[in-house]
Enzyme design. Structure first.
Site, PDB file in Angstrom:
ATOM      1  CG  ASP A 119       0.381   1.115  -2.072  1.00  7.95           C
ATOM      2  OD1 ASP A 119       0.917   1.817  -1.211  1.00  7.95           O
ATOM      3  OD2 ASP A 119       0.990   0.652  -3.057  1.00  7.95           O
ATOM      4  CG  ASP A 177       1.171  -1.995  -7.068  1.00 10.45           C
ATOM      5  OD1 ASP A 177       1.477  -1.660  -5.908  1.00 10.45           O
ATOM      6  OD2 ASP A 177       1.573  -1.383  -8.077  1.00 10.45           O
ATOM      7  CB  THR A 223       3.184   3.642  -5.417  1.00 11.39           C
ATOM      8  OG1 THR A 223       3.756   4.694  -4.646  1.00 11.39           O
ATOM      9  CG2 THR A 223       3.987   3.448  -6.685  1.00 11.39           C
TER      10      THR A 223
END
Length: 767
Positions: free
Chosen positions: A315, A527, A317
């Site tokens: 991912d 996250d 970000t």
């Protein structure tokens, strides 16, 4: 700013604060429930208990076999022939100590990475450990929170819960007051609070957590391979051992103690006593080493699994970029719209909009009539706002290419910013674009080096992001990651591409599944709540320590210090375990093969077994036991390969055959030379076996480093010292008489070693 992934560090509880109606339990009520045992007091165990560790290392099938043989030897003496029992005790102690060290590391890290829910007591929010929740506690919920006990919703504001970990259904479920929520699910949008109705062992999450985080070796290809080898070895040992027992009792019928010693001498080396132990030790040391890097391996096979990974899905970000962003500029599309005031209200309502909240304070006298929280599936949030003059309007803030139809002229401006690696959100009033909010994304300092590491190791990297594909591609290229970009909403999914934009939670899951269907071993890092489904389905899930509790709950590996650069260390640790255990397995299986073959030839020849237990203890310790311990824990960067069992057998079988052939030939020739001097005959056979086994060790230790070369030389020197020191000669009953038999022994060993070199070089190598 963390729209589409993760949680911002501020404002996470905004929704719950707005909804706070009930006061929750009072302090006396909490104390009363604790006294009554109505508390969620079942901690998620990250490791076995001390008693379980001791029992697991002491009461094993192999120790039981060796223990029986030890009792038999002690009954006939002398003590020199019982040395193999000391080796087992030492190995068991090493296993217990290493696993206790790993337990301390796991327990410490599990506390750091555990979910800490917020409960409302005496009208105030209090952060507690999950084990401190009591029955009837009022637990607040925000996006990304894991539901740790079962309960009933008391307050809800557009509360959406993902129950996929329980039901397998990926669609979020809207929860209203009075609805049931189950532990093991997590919040994807909105907020609220629920009353705990089942805690402790009655809650589903406790059973799930205990099974997910237990110190275990299950589902490990390495362990499965070793179990296969042990099953084969067991079937070899049983008939051979029974035949050897009968043979030695018949050959030495006039000397029962000698028959027992020779029989035990033949049985002990058949058992690969240290193989399983050193596998456990290698994994335990891996846990300790990763713990020093603030990396929590919830399951030991995760260390091995990440070493086998050939595709890493990231991912953007929180992984490639820092989760915090900064508003660079705002382009007005409606000159008269109160853009700054609206952004101030929206930013204050949602903790994910911390960058906007920092740039635009909430204005006074604006009220919220209705709101729609952000979700990864929608990719926008919104609210109906009333300004100080009483004018009401509905505003939305989110992805421009989701809020606007294809071909809208504003999208060209958005693409221009995205090509620079900037993040763009569209603020829309009703159905009309009002402003573009442009934000900068700070690259993680360690991301470029980590991506280069994976490229050098032949591991493909795929970036799966909810952001615009142009923006994600620009960020990836700044970090040196090249490859095609795909917008999953408009383009066909090309698994050979490197960057995937506008990927929702379900699409992430689908891409991971498609890669696995191609035969890839896939790791997923993330996250945010939108990463949970993909983390759960990937072969290895890696979560950031600052990520949502839901991501940490389903991941096998948690990077507690949020450092993406820790992944190469985890890969290296897995490769060390796999590569070194393969080296060790080669040594132990070689010993088993030559021991079984020696027993077969002895049975057929009707001669006394050529060794006493003390001789094989000496040879095994210097060529297998001591070297294997060092080799199992040494650095090893060789990439993990399939076919572990086949490669081990392709070395161990010819090495064992050559070792047994040279040894039994040396023994039979020595019997002609010495004509009944059993000590001299045994010594010549021991010399041959040691030299062939040392040669096998020298092959296994390659490629040489200074310490590996020193290790081989030290083992050879130790055996030479044993041959020349009178006390050691007597202790181990070694006596090289004359030159003929020892010369034949050395010649046979050299011939076997050269043949082993030819066989080894001829083996196919799969890289």
């Amino acid at each position: 700013m963390t729209i589409g992934g993760g949680r911002g560090p501020v404002g996470v509880r905004t929704v719950a604060a707005m909804l706070r109606v009930e006061a929750g339990l009072s302090a006396p009520e909490v104390a009363e429930r604790i006294a009554a045992g109505k508390v969620n007091d079942v901690p998620a165990r990250s490791s076995r208990s001390v008693g379980e560790i001791i029992r697991a290392n002491l009461f094993t099938r192999i120790n039981a076999i060796i223990g029986v043989l030890l009792i038999m030897i002690l009954s006939v003496g002398p003590v020199q022939d019982a040395l193999f029992g000391g080796v087992i005790i030492a190995n068991t102690l090493i296993g217990v100590v290493q696993e206790l060290r790993a337990k301390r590391t796991l327990d410490r890290l599990a506390i750091v990475g555990a979910a800490r829910p917020v409960v409302r007591r005496d009208g105030r929010p209090v952060t507690v450990d999950a084990s401190e929740i009591v029955l009837d506690d009022l637990i607040e919920l925000g996006a990304g929170d894991q539901i740790v006990v079962d309960g009933v919703v008391a307050e809800a504001d557009h509360l959406e819960v993902d129950e996929s970990l329980l039901t397998g259904e990926a669609d979020p479920v809207v929860k209203e007051p009075g609805d049931q929520v189950l532990s093991g699910s997590f919040v994807v949008a909105g907020g609220g609070a629920f009353t705990a109705t089942r805690v402790g062992r009655e809650a589903y999450a406790v059973r799930l957590a205990e099974e997910a985080s237990r110190f275990t070796l299950v589902d490990s290809r390495l362990r499965a391979g070793i179990d296969t080898i042990l099953r084969v070895v067991t079937w070899m040992i049983i008939p051979t051992g029974l035949a050897l027992v009968a043979s030695q009792l018949l050959v030495n019928r006039d000397d029962l103690p000698e028959a027992v010693r020779r029989m035990v001498g033949g049985l002990v080396p058949m058992v690969p006593e240290g193989l399983v132990l050193l596998t456990s030790v290698a994994f335990a040391v891996g846990v300790i080493r990763l713990g020093r890097r603030n990396t929590l391996a919830r399951e030991l096979p995760a260390i091995e699994g990440l070493a086998r990974v050939d595709v890493v899905c990231l991912d953007k970000t929180g992984t490639l970029t820092d989760s915090r962003m900064e508003v660079v500029r705002v382009d007005l599309l409606q000159q008269s719209a109160p853009i700054e005031a609206v952004l101030g209200v929206l930013g204050a309502m949602d903790g994910r909009l911390d960058a906007i909240a920092a740039a635009y304070p909430r204005p006074p006298q604006w009220t919220v009539r209705d709101r729609t929280p952000f979700s990864s599936a929608r990719k926008w949030s919104g609210a109906t706002l009333c300004d100080p003059s009483g004018v009401t309007a509905t505003w939305r803030l989110g992805a421009p290419d989701v809020l606007l139809p294809p071909g809208h002229p504003v999208l060209a401006q958005v693409d221009a910013y995205g090509a620079q690696g900037l993040r763009v959100l569209l603020l829309a009033k009703e159905d009309s674009p009002a402003a573009l909010v442009v934000m900068s994304q700070r690259l993680r300092a360690d991301a470029a080096d980590t991506l280069r590491y994976f490229a050098a190791q032949g591991v493909a990297v795929k970036v799966l992001s909810g952001d615009n594909a142009l923006s994600v591609g620009a960020v990836a290229r700044k970090l040196g990651l090249e490859g095609a970009s795909v917008d999953v909403r408009t383009d066909p999914i090309d698994l050979d591409a490197s960057i995937f934009g506008r990927v929702g939670p379900r699409e992430k899951r689908d891409i991971v599944a498609a890669l696995q269907a191609r035969g890839h071993t896939v790791a997923m890092t993330g996250d945010g709540v939108n990463d949970v489904l993909a983390l759960k389905d990937a072969d290895i899930g890696v979560a950031m320590g600052s990520g949502s509790p839901a991501t940490r709950a389903v991941a096998q590996i948690v990077l507690l210090d949020n450092t993406f650069a820790a992944l190469p260390a985890v890969v290296a640790e897995g490769r060390r375990v796999i590569g070194n255990i393969e080296r060790v397995a080669n040594l132990f299986l070689t010993k088993t093969v030559y021991s079984v073959l020696l027993a077969v030839v002895v049975v057929l020849s009707r001669v006394p077994y050529p060794f006493l237990p003390r001789h094989l203890t000496l040879v095994g310790s210097l060529t297998i036991g001591i070297p294997a311990f060092f080799l199992a824990l040494a650095p090893n960067a060789e990439r993990a390969r399939e076919g572990f069992v086949g490669r081990v057998l392709r070395f161990a079988v010819p090495a064992g055959v050559l070792g047994a052939g040279a040894t039994i030939t040396s023994y039979l020739l020595a019997r002609r030379v010495y004509d009944g001097n059993l000590a001299a005959e045994t010594s010549a056979a021991t010399l041959t076996l040691f030299l062939v086994a040392l040669w096998a060790l020298a092959i296994i230790a390659r490629p040489y480093t200074w310490w590996r070369l020193l290790l081989v030389l030290a083992m050879g020197t130790a055996f030479a010292v044993t041959l020349v020191v009178p006390f050691l000669q007597d202790f181990f009953q070694l006596e090289l008489v004359g030159l003929r038999a020892p010369g034949q022994a050395v010649a046979l060993a050299v011939a076997a070693g050269l043949l082993l070199e030819l066989v080894t070089r001829a083996r196919p190598r799969t890289r």
